[in-house]
Design a protein around this motif. Structure first.
Motif, PDB file in Angstrom:
ATOM      1  N   SER A  12      39.974  14.063 -86.293  1.00  0.00           N
ATOM      2  CA  SER A  12      39.630  14.969 -87.395  1.00  0.00           C
ATOM      3  C   SER A  12      38.435  15.840 -87.029  1.00  0.00           C
ATOM      4  O   SER A  12      38.432  17.056 -87.287  1.00  0.00           O
ATOM      5  CB  SER A  12      39.324  14.158 -88.658  1.00  0.00           C
ATOM      6  OG  SER A  12      40.447  13.405 -89.059  1.00  0.00           O
ATOM      7  N   LYS A  16      38.570  20.001 -86.488  1.00  0.00           N
ATOM      8  CA  LYS A  16      37.659  20.884 -87.236  1.00  0.00           C
ATOM      9  C   LYS A  16      36.899  21.805 -86.296  1.00  0.00           C
ATOM     10  O   LYS A  16      36.636  22.971 -86.617  1.00  0.00           O
ATOM     11  CB  LYS A  16      36.680  20.045 -88.046  1.00  0.00           C
ATOM     12  CG  LYS A  16      37.282  19.371 -89.269  1.00  0.00           C
ATOM     13  CD  LYS A  16      36.227  18.546 -89.995  1.00  0.00           C
ATOM     14  CE  LYS A  16      36.799  17.868 -91.226  1.00  0.00           C
ATOM     15  NZ  LYS A  16      35.785  17.034 -91.931  1.00  0.00           N
ATOM     16  N   PHE A 271      41.706  15.365 -96.562  1.00  0.00           N
ATOM     17  CA  PHE A 271      42.100  15.640 -95.181  1.00  0.00           C
ATOM     18  C   PHE A 271      43.068  14.573 -94.652  1.00  0.00           C
ATOM     19  O   PHE A 271      43.792  14.805 -93.686  1.00  0.00           O
ATOM     20  CB  PHE A 271      40.874  15.705 -94.272  1.00  0.00           C
ATOM     21  CG  PHE A 271      40.004  16.894 -94.521  1.00  0.00           C
ATOM     22  CD1 PHE A 271      40.493  18.179 -94.360  1.00  0.00           C
ATOM     23  CD2 PHE A 271      38.689  16.734 -94.946  1.00  0.00           C
ATOM     24  CE1 PHE A 271      39.694  19.284 -94.608  1.00  0.00           C
ATOM     25  CE2 PHE A 271      37.873  17.834 -95.194  1.00  0.00           C
ATOM     26  CZ  PHE A 271      38.380  19.110 -95.028  1.00  0.00           C
ATOM     27  N   MET A 298      45.258  18.849 -92.008  1.00  0.00           N
ATOM     28  CA  MET A 298      44.214  19.724 -91.487  1.00  0.00           C
ATOM     29  C   MET A 298      44.860  20.893 -90.741  1.00  0.00           C
ATOM     30  O   MET A 298      45.885  20.728 -90.122  1.00  0.00           O
ATOM     31  CB  MET A 298      43.283  18.962 -90.523  1.00  0.00           C
ATOM     32  CG  MET A 298      42.670  17.722 -91.160  1.00  0.00           C
ATOM     33  SD  MET A 298      41.592  16.815 -90.026  1.00  0.00           S
ATOM     34  CE  MET A 298      40.169  17.891 -90.033  1.00  0.00           C
TER      35      MET A 298
END
Length: 298
Positions: A12, A16, A271, A298
């Protein structure tokens, strides 16, 4: 011990910051197949478990690898990595994804778990730590031009039948091949493959290897079509993790508190989405297994 929760949290953070592109591989360190997206995917998966994706120092990364993993494999023998005290992972790269897509497993049949007695693993793997069997994750990436289009993390005990199913098939064929070779006056040498024959021709300069080449239906076909899970058909879902519910509960107890807090934050922020579902038992489709699907949104 690192778990699939560490993988999700690290992935994650990576997405990002960098999106779904695979990082390049340092030619001076990884001398073989450096331009292969399959090799890049394998190193990417290591980094996500170890949390080393943002380290520039290779010596520091190697040090962490030695603390996290007990074994890092080669291209000819499963698995691709073993986590100390934890799961094993087999990484597969494909370039397209469809309901009828088959994933080549080469000479290694599908595995519900990794067993120390497996003749296809190396002695280094057997001696890497004190273990008899490990849960196995199939990490399957749909990769084109170093970009991840979809990533599956599927536990083998939801994907493959018991090892006896495949071994019985293999051994029956091997026995039949041996009898056939005997009938024509050829002797089969000892091998882990279906057959190996030396000195086939009069000069004795030709050998013959007979290998079993296994394929398995893609996760999209297995779980989207056979098991009817719509999330596997939705192209917007780029990362899907599937495991038994009881396995997830054990993992949550074993994961470090700091990582757990980040995981729960990601879940609260939307998310990460968890869904409880029933999956056909690959050893007996008449029964079902309580499972959890984790989707990264995401």
């Amino acid at each position: 011990m690192k778990t699939i929760i560490d993988f999700i949290v690290n992935l994650s953070s990576y997405i990002k910051a960098f999106g779904y592109g695979l990082p390049s591989i340092d030619v001076s360190v990884y001398r073989s197949r450096v331009n292969s997206s399959g090799e890049a995917l394998e190193h990417f998966v290591r980094d996500m478990f170890a949390g080393t994706y943002n380290l520039e120092s290779e010596s520091e990364k190697i040090k962490i690898f030695s603390e996290v993993f007990s074994y890092l494999g080669n291209q000819n023998n499963p698995p691709d990595l073993m986590i100390k005290g934890g799961d094993a992972v087999e990484v597969k790269k494909i370039e397209s994804d469809g309901l009828r897509k088959k994933i080549p497993l080469n000479s290694s049949y599908p595995k519900n778990k990794l067993y120390r007695t497996d003749p296809r693993i190396t002695n280094s793997c057997r001696k890497a730590e004190d273990w008899e069997e490990k849960d196995l994750i199939y990490s399957i990436g749909v990769v084109k031009r170093m970009l991840i289009h979809r990533l599956y993390m599927i536990y083998g005990d939801l994907y493959a039948a018991d090892k006896e199913v495949y071994e019985r098939c293999f051994n029956v064929i091997k026995k039949a091949v041996k009898h056939s070779l005997t009938d024509i006056g050829l002797e089969m040498k000892k091998t882990k493959e279906l057959a190996k024959i030396d000195r086939v021709d009069p000069l004795g300069i030709t050998d013959l290897r007979i290998r079993g080449m296994w394929n398995i239906l893609s996760p999209k076909g297995t779980f989207g079509d056979i098991n009817g899970i719509e999330e596997f058909k939705d192209e917007n879902n780029k990362v899907l993790i599937l495991l038994r519910k009881e396995k997830l509960q054990r993992i949550l107890q074993e994961t470090e508190e700091e990582i757990l807090e980040k995981y729960f934050e990601l879940r609260e922020e939307g998310f990460i989405r968890e869904r409880s579902l029933k999956v056909k038992n690959p050893a007996n489709p008449a029964s079902i297994i309580d499972s959890t699907l984790i989707v990264l949104k995401m």
